[in-house]
Design an enzyme around this catalytic site. Structure first.
Site, PDB file in Angstrom:
ATOM      1  N   TYR A 103       0.828  -1.195   0.000  1.00 13.40           N
ATOM      2  CA  TYR A 103       0.000   0.000   0.000  1.00 13.40           C
ATOM      3  C   TYR A 103       0.864   1.247   0.000  1.00 13.40           C
ATOM      4  CZ  TYR A 103      -3.011   3.735   1.575  1.00 13.40           C
ATOM      5  OH  TYR A 103      -3.668   4.933   1.656  1.00 13.40           O
ATOM      6  N   TRP A 157       1.307   5.521  -2.037  1.00  8.54           N
ATOM      7  CA  TRP A 157       0.985   6.411  -3.143  1.00  8.54           C
ATOM      8  C   TRP A 157       1.721   6.045  -4.429  1.00  8.54           C
ATOM      9  CZ3 TRP A 157      -1.325  11.315  -4.478  1.00  8.54           C
ATOM     10  CH2 TRP A 157      -2.409  11.650  -3.653  1.00  8.54           C
TER      11      TRP A 157
END
Length: 823
Positions: A156, A158
C-alpha cells in the site's frame, strides 16, 4: 544536536554525476530484448528538454550530459508547485538505493536469521541474478509451504503515477501468477468514510467529482472548509494534477464569498481567504454538528420537505438528537462543553448555514480517528437538514481538498492500464478456490499479531491469515502505519520481508531483500492529466537513464515471473513501449466512438501531450438529478434515499457503530474523560512533501528545525514549559517518544501541537524497537486501533502526548543517508 548538511551528503553524487549509457544499458541486458529496441523514443536524451509529469504536476526537464539539471513547471500550469526542486533531487539524493542488497543475517541464515536486527543497516551487495533468484525462491517456498495465506501482497502507498509502472498492480500480477496472496482492502486516507458512505449515499463519495468550481463560485454564499486545507493539499494528485482547484479557489475569493474554516490549526486556507476561523478541540466535530442539528430542530429551521422526500430514517435519529433515548439532548451547550466552541457560535453557524446557500466541504482527517465513521455520516445528515443537497453551490463535498475535486471535467476518453492479472489469467473461480484472502489494509499489525483470530469488517466476519512473508512496493509502511513500536515488534513475525524502492526509506531499511527501483523519471510511461477533470493524456517520457543499477518494477517482476515459469503470462509478449502504445490506442478507439479525435500514437508521443476541451463539465452539480427526481434517479442505498438511519448497519449489531450518526467518546481526546496527557497532536498533511515522499530530499533543509521535523506549539504552552522557538523537544506518550524541533506560533490553538505526518522514522536503537525516534515520526505516538468494527480504518489523528525540552545526549540523524554497507 546534529544537523546534516545537504552539501556534504551530496558530495559523493557530485563526484559521480551520472552513469554512461553503456553501463545503464548493460544493467538491463539480462532481460533479453532491450528496452531500447523500440528506438530513440524509449531512450533518454543526452542533452535537451523533455516533458514529463509527477504527483506534483507537469514539467519540462532540462538534461545536460545525461544528467537532469532542472525541472521547470509546464507553462499552462495555473499554480506550479514549489516542490519540483525536491522531485528533481529525488533522482540524485544521498538516500538513493544503488544496488540489490540483502540483509547479512538473512543472506547467511535465511529464515533462521534473527529478525530483531532488521533495520540495523548491515546489508550485503549482491548481483541482480543473485537477488532475483533469491526473491523467486522465497516466493516459491512460501507458496509451496503455506499457500496464498502465507504471503501478504497488500502493498500500500501512493506509488508513482503511470499506467504501466504501477508497481502495486505489477506486484499483484506477479503474485497472482505465482499462486495467490493476501491482499489489503481500502486505504489509509479514507478508511472509515469509504465504508460508511455507501450505506449512507450509495457510493464511496470520498473519491467522487464535486459540484464544479464555476458553479460554486457563482452560487455558493457560504463556503465551509471543515478539517480541509485545499490551498495546501491541492498541490498534489493521484495521477498528474492539472492544479485546477486553484482557479476555483481564486474565483471564490474574487467573488467575496464568505469562507469559514473549522480547524484547530490556522491553515493556509484561512490565510488565503482571510476566513472566519473556528477552532474546536480535535475529534469533537460530530458533537458540533449535532449541536447545530439540535438548533435547527429546536428553532424549527430544518428542511422538513427535503427530509421527507430525500432521506430515510430521520424519525429514528430525532429521538437521539433531542435526548429522548439517552436523556442527553444534543444542544449547542452540550456540544460546547465537549468541543470548546461557544454555544452561541454553534447556534449562529446553524442559522447562517440555513439562511444562505452553503457548501460543507469536509476533509478526511475528521474520519481518521476513533469512531471516524460518524463524522461524515453526521455531516451528510446536517446537510440534509439544511435541504440544499443537489442545488447549485449547496450541499456537501468530500473531495474539494483532494486532487482537484471540482475542476470541470472533459468528455475525453479514459486510459486503461496494466491489470493485476487475476480474473483475466485465472478466472474468478480460481481466485475463490485459491485460498487467497483480504484484510482491511490498516489492520496489518493485528493480522501479524493474531493469526487465526476473528475480525469484523463491514458486516462480515473473517479470520486473519497466518502470514509469513510480506512483499512491499510503492509504499512506506514504517512511516504511514500507526504505533511504530508495536509495528516493529509485530514485523518480527515475518520470515521474509522484500522491498522495492529507489530510496533508503525506513521501510527499505527494515527489509531482508532490497531491490533498487527506478524513479518515474528513468523510464517511459503514460498517464491521465487530472483525477476528476481528465483534461488530457501525458507521455511520461524517460528523462535520464537509470542511475547505478536501478531497474523498473516492470522489468523486475517480469524477471521474477520468468524464474517462476510465468514470464510469458506476465508480459503478454509486450515490452515497455508496446504496453504504453496499447493503452493509448485503446483510449483513442473510445474517443473516436464518442466523437473525440486523437492523433496517432507516434504523433502523440512526439508531441508529448494531448488535451481535451471542457464541454459542459463546468455546469456539473452533484446530486442534481437525484434532487430533480429521487424515484427515477435513486441513490445506491437500499431505500434509494440518503440513509440517516441504516437498517443494514443495525443488523450488524456493532457496539461501536450504531445505526444512525452518534457522538461516541474516542479512545482519548483533549480534556476528555480520563485524558492522561495534556496535548492533542495534530498529524496534518505536510506542505513540502507528499506524505513521506520527498522527505529524503533537499526540501527538508527548508523546514527542519535543528535537523528535526517541526512541531508547532502555542506561545503560552511553550512558555509554561520553558520552551523557546528552535528548541528540540521530546514528544512522548505510553506508545513511544520522538524528537522534534519547535516552532512557537499562535497558528495552533492552546493544547494542540502540530507535527506533520510523513517524517521518516529514524530510531536510536532498533534492537529496542525504536526506544527514541530521532527525527520526528508522528506515528511513533499514534494509536493503532480500528475506527470501528464497520470500517476498520486507521486512527492516525487519535493522539494525546506530553512535550518537554530535550536535555538528553546529542543524537546523530542516520535516516537520510544510505546504510554504510550499501555504499
Amino acid at each position: 544536536m546534529t544537523k546534516i548538511s545537504g552539501n556534504e551528503l551530496r558530495a559523493e553524487l557530485s563526484r559521480r554525476a551520472f552513469l554512461s549509457y553503456s553501463v545503464a544499458a548493460g544493467a538491463l541486458g539480462m532481460f533479453g530484448p532491450s528496452l531500447f529496441a523500440q528506438g530513440a523514443r524509449a531512450e533518454a536524451l543526452a542533452n535537451g528538454k523533455v516533458m514529463s509529469g509527477s504527483h506534483w504536476g507537469i514539467f519540462t526537464a532540462t538534461v545536460e550530459n545525461g544528467r537532469a539539471t532542472a525541472f521547470t513547471p509546464w507553462e499552462k500550469d495555473p499554480h506550479p508547485t514549489p516542490m519540483l526542486e525536491g522531485v528533481l533531487d529525488s533522482i540524485y539524493s544521498p538516500t538513493r538505493i544503488k544496488y540489490p542488497m540483502v540483509r547479512r543475517e538473512f543472506l547467511e541464515k535465511g529464515v533462521k536469521a534473527d529478525r530483531s536486527t532488521r533495520g540495523n543497516g548491515d546489508f550485503v551487495r549482491v548481483s541482480w541474478d543473485q537477488a532475483l533468484d533469491l526473491v523467486a525462491a522465497e516466493v516459491k517456498r512460501i507458496e509451496e509451504t503455506y499457500g496464498p495465506q502465507g504471503l501478504f501482497g497488500g502493498s500500500y502507498g501512493w506509488k508513482s503515477p503511470g499506467l504501466l509502472h504501477n508497481c502495486t498492480t505489477l506486484l499483484r500480477r506477479m503474485l497472482t501468477l505465482a499462486g495467490g496472496y493476501v491482499n489489503g482492502a481500502g486505504d489509509y486516507s479514507t478508511g472509515a468514510a469509504q465504508v460508511i458512505m455507501p450505506h449512507v449515499v450509495g457510493t464511496l463519495e470520498v473519491y467522487e467529482q464535486q459540484t464544479a468550481w464555476p458553479v460554486v463560485a457563482e452560487n455558493t454564499e457560504v463556503m465551509v472548509f471543515w478539517a480541509a486545507d485545499p490551498i495546501k493539499t491541492s498541490q498534489i494528485g493521484w495521477v498528474i494534477p492539472e492544479h485546477g482547484a486553484y482557479p476555483g479557489l481564486e474565483a471564490l475569493k474574487a467573488k467575496g464569498t464568505k469562507v469559514i474554516v473549522i480547524d484547530p490549526v490556522r491553515t493556509q486556507t484561512v490565510d488565503f481567504f482571510g476566513a472566519e476561523h473556528i477552532t474546536p478541540k480535535p475529534q469533537t466535530d460530530v458533537a458540533i454538528m449535532l449541536g447545530m442539528a439540535h438548533t435547527l430542530v429546536s428553532e424549527d429551521l430544518y428542511d422538513k420537505d427535503f427530509i421527507a422526500n430525500y432521506t430515510s430514517g430521520f424519525d429514528k435519529f430525532l429521538p437521539y438528537l433531542m435526548g429522548e433515548t439517552d436523556s442527553t439532548p444534543k444542544t449547542a451547550e452540550w456540544a460546547s462543553e465537549i468541543s470548546g466552541v461557544p454555544a452561541d457560535t454553534i447556534k449562529e453557524l446553524a442559522r447562517l448555514f440555513k439562511s444562505k446557500r452553503t457548501m460543507l466541504a469536509a476533509g478526511w482527517s475528521m474520519q481518521r480517528m476513533h469512531h471516524g465513521e460518524q463524522a461524515h455520516w453526521m455531516l451528510v445528515t446536517l446537510a440534509s437538514m439544511l435541504g440544499q443537497i443537489g442545488l447549485p453551490g449547496g450541499g456537501f463535498g468530500l473531495s474539494y481538498h483532494y486532487s482537484g475535486g471540482g475542476t470541470p471535467s472533459t468528455s475525453g476518453p479514459a486510459l486503461s492500464g496494466i491489470t493485476d492479472g487475476g480474473a483475466a489469467t485465472k478466472g474468478p473461480e480460481w481466485l475463490a478456490a485459491s485460498g487467497a484472502s483480504v484484510i482491511p489494509v490498516a489492520r496489518v499489525v493485528d493480522m501479524l499479531e493474531n493469526p487465526g483470530a476473528e475480525f469484523d469488517f463491514n458486516g462480515t466476519r473473517s479470520k486473519y491469515p497466518d502470514v509469513k512473508m510480506a512483499y512491499w512496493v510503492g509504499g512506506n509502511p514504517f512511516v504511514h502505519h500507526q504505533n511504530r513500536n508495536r509495528m516493529v515488534k509485530a514485523w518480527e513475525k515475518l520470515e521474509t520481508f522484500i522491498v522495492h524502492d529507489f530510496q533508503w526509506t525506513p521501510t527499505a531499511r527494515h527489509a531482508d531483500i532490497v531491490l533498487p527501483a527506478t524513479t518515474s523519471y528513468e523510464r517511459n510511461d503514460i498517464e491521465t492529466i487530472g483525477d476528476y477533470s481528465n483534461t488530457g493524456i501525458l507521455a511520461m517520457k524517460k528523462i535520464v537513464e537509470p542511475v547505478y543499477e536501478a531497474r523498473s518494477d516492470y522489468d523486475i517482476f517480469a524477471a521474477i515471473s520468468e524464474r517462476l515459469g510465468k514470464g510469458k503470462e506476465f508480459t503478454e509478449g509486450k515490452d515497455e513501449m508496446g504496453w504504453i502504445k496499447s493503452f493509448y490506442e485503446d483510449a483513442a478507439k473510445q474517443g473516436k466512438a464518442s466523437g473525440v479525435e486523437m492523433p496517432a500514437f507516434d504523433a502523440f508521443w512526439e508531441e508529448g501531450i494531448v488535451e481535451f476541451p471542457v464541454t459542459d463539465g463546468d455546469k456539473f452539480v452533484r446530486y442534481a438529478s437525484f434532487r430533480e427526481d429521487p424515484l427515477l434517479n435513486p441513490l445506491g442505498t437500499p431505500t434509494g434515499l440518503i440513509e440517516i438511519y441504516s437498517k443494514n448497519i443495525e443488523k450488524m449489531g456493532y457496539d461501536d457503530c450504531p445505526a444512525h450518526p452518534t457522538w461516541m467518546e474516542p479512545l482519548e481526546r483533549l480534556d476528555g474523560p480520563g485524558a492522561k496527557y495534556p496535548f492533542h497532536v495534530a498529524a496534518s498533511h505536510p506542505f513540502n512533501r507528499l506524505h513521506s515522499q520527498l522527505c529524503g530530499t533537499v526540501l527538508r533543509e527548508g523546514y527542519a528545525v535543528q535537523g528535526h521535523e517541526p512541531c508547532l506549539m502555542h506561545p503560552e504552552d511553550a512558555a509554561a514549559r520553558g520552551i523557546v522557538d528552535g528548541d528540540v523537544v521530546r514528544v512522548f506518550n505510553d506508545r513511544g517518544q520522538t524528537l522534534t524541533g519547535v516552532k512557537v506560533t499562535d497558528a495552533v490553538m492552546k493544547g494542540v501541537i502540530q507535527v506533520y505526518e510523513g517524517g521518516w522514522y529514524d530510531p536510536s536503537d532498533v534492537t529496542e524497537a525504536g526506544t527514541l525516534d530521532k527525527y520526528g515520526d508522528v506515528n511513533v505516538l499514534s494509536a493503532d486501533i480500528g475506527t470501528s468494527k464497520l470500517g476498520q480504518g486507521n486512527c492516525g489523528q487519535t493522539i494525546l502526548a506530553e512535550v518537554e525540552k530535550y536535555t538528553g545526549p546529542a543524537v546523530t540523524l542516520t535516516g537520510f543517508v544510505a546504510p554504510k554497507a550499501a555504499e
